[in-house]
Write an enzyme that holds these catalytic residues in place. Structure first.
Site, PDB file in Angstrom:
ATOM      1  N   GLU A 109      -0.108  -3.064  12.963  1.00 48.75           N
ATOM      2  CA  GLU A 109       0.425  -4.918  12.518  1.00 48.75           C
ATOM      3  C   GLU A 109       0.880  -5.369  14.032  1.00 48.75           C
ATOM      4  O   GLU A 109       0.501  -6.038  13.672  1.00 48.75           O
ATOM      5  CB  GLU A 109       1.268  -4.859  11.429  1.00 48.75           C
ATOM      6  CG  GLU A 109       1.535  -4.634  10.396  1.00 48.75           C
ATOM      7  CD  GLU A 109       2.346  -4.256   9.170  1.00 48.75           C
ATOM      8  OE1 GLU A 109       3.262  -4.605   9.252  1.00 48.75           O
ATOM      9  OE2 GLU A 109       1.579  -4.287   7.748  1.00 48.75           O
ATOM     10  N   TRP A 159       0.921  -1.094  -0.307  1.00 47.31           N
ATOM     11  CA  TRP A 159      -0.097   0.158   0.177  1.00 47.31           C
ATOM     12  C   TRP A 159       0.406   0.568  -0.127  1.00 47.31           C
ATOM     13  O   TRP A 159       0.229   2.316  -0.306  1.00 47.31           O
ATOM     14  CB  TRP A 159      -1.028   0.031   1.284  1.00 47.31           C
ATOM     15  CG  TRP A 159       0.305  -0.163   2.296  1.00 47.31           C
ATOM     16  CD1 TRP A 159       0.738  -0.208   3.336  1.00 47.31           C
ATOM     17  CD2 TRP A 159      -0.662   1.474   3.522  1.00 47.31           C
ATOM     18  NE1 TRP A 159       0.602   0.451   4.194  1.00 47.31           N
ATOM     19  CE2 TRP A 159       0.893   1.552   4.700  1.00 47.31           C
ATOM     20  CE3 TRP A 159      -1.246   1.914   4.109  1.00 47.31           C
ATOM     21  CZ2 TRP A 159       0.002   1.632   5.783  1.00 47.31           C
ATOM     22  CZ3 TRP A 159      -1.983   2.612   4.786  1.00 47.31           C
ATOM     23  CH2 TRP A 159      -1.152   2.377   6.137  1.00 47.31           C
TER      24      TRP A 159
END
Ligand code: IFM
Length: 751
Positions: free
Chosen positions: A461, A322
């Site tokens: 994350e 991304w």
């Protein structure tokens, strides 16, 4: 000395280092043009008489690697820059070079080494004008007479992960072992001693050798040109094209190659330089960032995108994340729309991979690969070794799904900024519709009346298997709404096209209504009473840890706390709700944006290089220029600070994109509006002014903001009149009539 071997006079364009520390960081000095990327693969070990290998990557040349072939990685091409010089049979120690200078104004790397009576000056470039071409120039100055000198130039054919097809005197053609691609490299080398060409001995294919006896004051010039061609077709031999290109270079001469390359860089800098007066360090940081951004893209190849380390190192195997759409596309959209278009077309060409991934996981539409390579198939490894050498499961490939909305976001920003309707019709609308369709199937209605997206990973994350990540859900809702807007626009403006597209994708009115219902009911985690988004369901119940005592140490907070405690704590690895605030400020009503920023900013460890710039951008928009500047310098240091140990993973291209975003969207306060461009500058202490160019719907706008006087200027250099909004005041400008407004000097720094 040749003019070209002299660096630019202004040192804000120069990044140098000498080898007194014994180390040369390869990736920082990488030269690239979006097709070829060349860097010193290893940190040079002082005293090694053998040339340190130089690594060249060719964009899109991927193959299966590893013992079970389950990993797809960029495959390095043969080292085309090998050069051995010896005197009376003793090899000359050439690397690490005593001085290495990257001149970003011209996109060239210069090296210098003195060994005894011999001074070697070198230059290499990969052409920005013709990305298939690389050039190496060496000038030797020899002070002593009677030396028996040998210079051997070769292409290193050893240890290649490619199968040789044809190796001839000036040409190599290789095939990847599994992916069916081919690479050709045609090379020519020449030597001139005291102005006269010398014929080479060619003891082996792709090897040229010259021996001579020196005279005092002798000048020897070596030059080598290489032409690279990648072929993705199984039966096409790219050798002919590579030789044609080389013949063309021979015809025009290496000086013309240099001139065309320099002109291409001058043109890129004209469009993309950000001038910062008053802060030389910031000026250098943003030039370094723009250099790598300009080096990373190739508008001519819509089959490839930019990996997380671009073509400057081995990190992440060339995979695309991304990072490209969220951190790089803004730069390209506003300064190089052709490159932006091509990068988005890569996502269009890999749509089938995204459809297959969604279908395999039981959903509809398109779920893009978290890590993407050639085909769009998921490339995220399922397991990786952690720093203690233990294998750990990697869930990003299945759970980090916001990527689909991130790509849709970039598609929309591109179209909105450029007005490129053809792109929308031919590619963009399909991406918007298929990603929206994914979200509509992914967000499941539950008994509480909301649609929930469960079992994901957000940008942070540190937390896996989470439900209703605010970033993911709000971006998904936005994705669906833009797809519906695009569908309506196509129905009205291009009904025939809509009927073809919707027919091909099998989209009917009932499905669009269903999407609209899902968008209305997606659970966002926003509490209207507190004005707070909860990063994901249950985040506020996790342990709240003051991170301040952990940040002085060099090891990351997560390592100090351990994985289990981190997972159970309110610690984000990178901007998550803050990233949402940066991308969709309109999703934060009233003063809720600032409230969320104040809550989440101290709870971020910034373990990801993507994080500080996003925070800086938001801090700058809120006028906290002191904090924003700290994040600016932190981001700049990621690739520019001298650190011990090798740095051959590659530059952090997303962080470099983030620096540009922080300066332009943050400090200059630029936003793209329906009717034009808006500016709301807040310059930090020490910056006298900022100035740059952007493109908007075929126009070129030059803007400048001055801190002390509070004056903001805008000049339309190309295109039809447009609206520029400065500090909230909307004005039309034309090529005859620019704009200069004072917006109050005290608002620049509200730190
Ligand atoms: O895309 C990023 C991710 O957000 C954090 N880890 C590194 C990836 C590649 O830069």
């Amino acid at each position: 000395m040749e003019r070209i071997l002299k660096p630019t006079a202004d040192d804000t364009w120069l990044f140098g280092m000498d080898s007194s520390g014994g180390q040369v960081s390869g990736s920082r000095f990488a030269i690239s043009n979006g097709f070829l990327g060349t860097f010193d693969a290893a940190v040079a070990s002082a005293g090694d008489p053998v040339a340190v290998p130089t690594r060249t990557y060719v964009a899109g040349l991927f193959d299966a690697v590893g013992p079970d072939g389950s990993m797809t990685a960029l495959i390095p091409a043969a080292d085309w820059l090998r050069l051995h010089i010896s005197i009376a049979g003793t090899p000359l120690v050439r690397q690490p070079f005593q001085r290495t200078v990257l001149d970003v104004s011209r996109g060239v790397l210069m090296t210098e080494t003195r060994a005894g009576s011999l001074l070697e000056r070198g230059l290499r470039l990969v052409s920005l004008h013709d990305p298939s071409v690389g050039l190496q120039l060496i000038e030797l100055g020899i002070d002593e007479a009677g030396l028996e000198v040998t210079l051997e130039a070769s292409v290193d054919l050893s240890a290649l992960d490619l199968e040789p097809q044809r190796i001839e005197h000036d040409l190599g053609v290789w095939r990847t072992r599994h992916s069916g691609q081919a690479l050709a490299m045609a090379v020519a080398a020449a030597l001139e001693i005291d102005g006269a060409d010398r014929t080479a001995a060619t003891p082996a294919p792709l090897t040229w050798s010259w021996s001579w006896t020196s005279r005092a004051g002798q000048v020897v010039r070596f030059r080598r040109a290489a032409a690279f061609v990648r072929s993705d077709a199984a039966h096409f031999d790219p050798g002919v094209k590579a030789r044609d290109t080389l013949n063309h270079i021979r015809r025009i001469g290496w000086r013309s190659v240099v001139e065309a390359h320099e002109a291409a860089w001058a043109s890129r800098w004209h469009s993309s330089d950000v001038q910062i007066a008053g802060d030389a360090e910031a000026q250098r940081a943003i030039r370094f960032a723009a250099y790598h951004l300009n080096s990373a893209a190739n508008p001519a190849d819509e089959r490839v995108s930019i990996g997380a380390r671009s073509l400057t190192g081995e990190g992440y195997h060339g995979h695309v994340f991304w990072d490209t759409e969220i951190f790089l596309l803004p730069f390209y959209i506003l300064t190089w729309p052709e490159a932006a278009r091509s990068l988005l077309l890569y996502r269009f060409h890999t749509l089938d991979g995204a459809r297959a991934k969604a279908a395999r996981m039981g959903w509809r539409g398109a779920l893009y690969a978290w890590e993407s390579a050639l085909t769009g198939a998921e490339m995220t490894p399922e397991h990786l070794k952690d720093q203690d050498g233990n294998w750990v499961e990697v869930l990003c490939g299945t759970q980090e799904q916001h990527i689909s909305a991130d790509i849709a976001y970039a598609v929309w920003q591109y179209w909105r900024t450029t007005g490129d309707d053809r792109f929308l019709l031919e590619a963009g609308a399909e991406i918007l519709l298929e990603t929206a369709r994914f979200w509509a199937s992914r967000a499941v209605p539950e008994a509480d009346g909301y649609c929930h997206i469960r079992g994901v990973i957000g940008p942070d994350e540190n937390h896996e298997h989470i439900d209703d990540n605010a970033f993911t859900n709000v971006m998904a809702r936005w994705n669906i709404r833009r797809a519906l807007e695009a569908a309506e626009m196509l129905q009205q403006r291009w009904p025939q096209h809509w009927s073809g597209l919707s027919g091909r994708l099998g989209i009917n009115e009932a499905e669009l209504r269903e999407w609209s219902g899902v968008a209305e009911r997606i659970f966002t985690g926003f509490d209207a009473k507190t004005g707070m988004y909860e990063q994901f369901s249950g985040f506020f119940d996790l342990e709240d840890i003051d991170l301040a005592p952990f940040t002085d140490r060099t090891d990351p907070v997560e390592v100090q706390l351990g994985q289990e405690r981190t997972q159970n704590a309110q610690i984000a690895k990178q901007a998550d709700v803050v990233a949402l605030l940066a991308l969709l400020p309109e999703a934060f009503p009233g003063d809720s944006g600032l409230r969320n920023f104040r809550y989440y900013e101290p709870r971020c460890s910034h373990r990801s290089s993507l994080s500080p710039a996003m925070h800086g951008l938001v801090a700058a928009r809120y006028g906290d220029t002191g904090m924003a500047m700290r994040f600016f310098r932190q981001t700049a240091a990621i690739d520019l600070a001298d650190r011990p140990g090798p740095v051959d993973e590659g530059v952090h291209i997303a962080a470099l994109g983030g620096i540009w975003m922080l300066a332009v969207f943050g400090f200059a306060g630029l936003s793209v509006r329906e009717d034009g461009i808006a500016l709301d500058p807040r310059l930090p202490e020490g910056w006298d002014s900022i100035a740059f160019r952007v493109q908007w719907r075929g126009r070129c706008l030059y803007v400048g903001a001055h801190r002390r006087s509070g004056v903001v200027e805008a000049t339309l250099e190309e295109g039809e009149p447009m609206i520029v909004t400065i500090g909230g005041e909307r004005r039309e400008i034309s090529r005859d009539q620019g704009l200069s407004m004072r917006i109050g000097s005290n608002r620049h720094s509200r730190a």
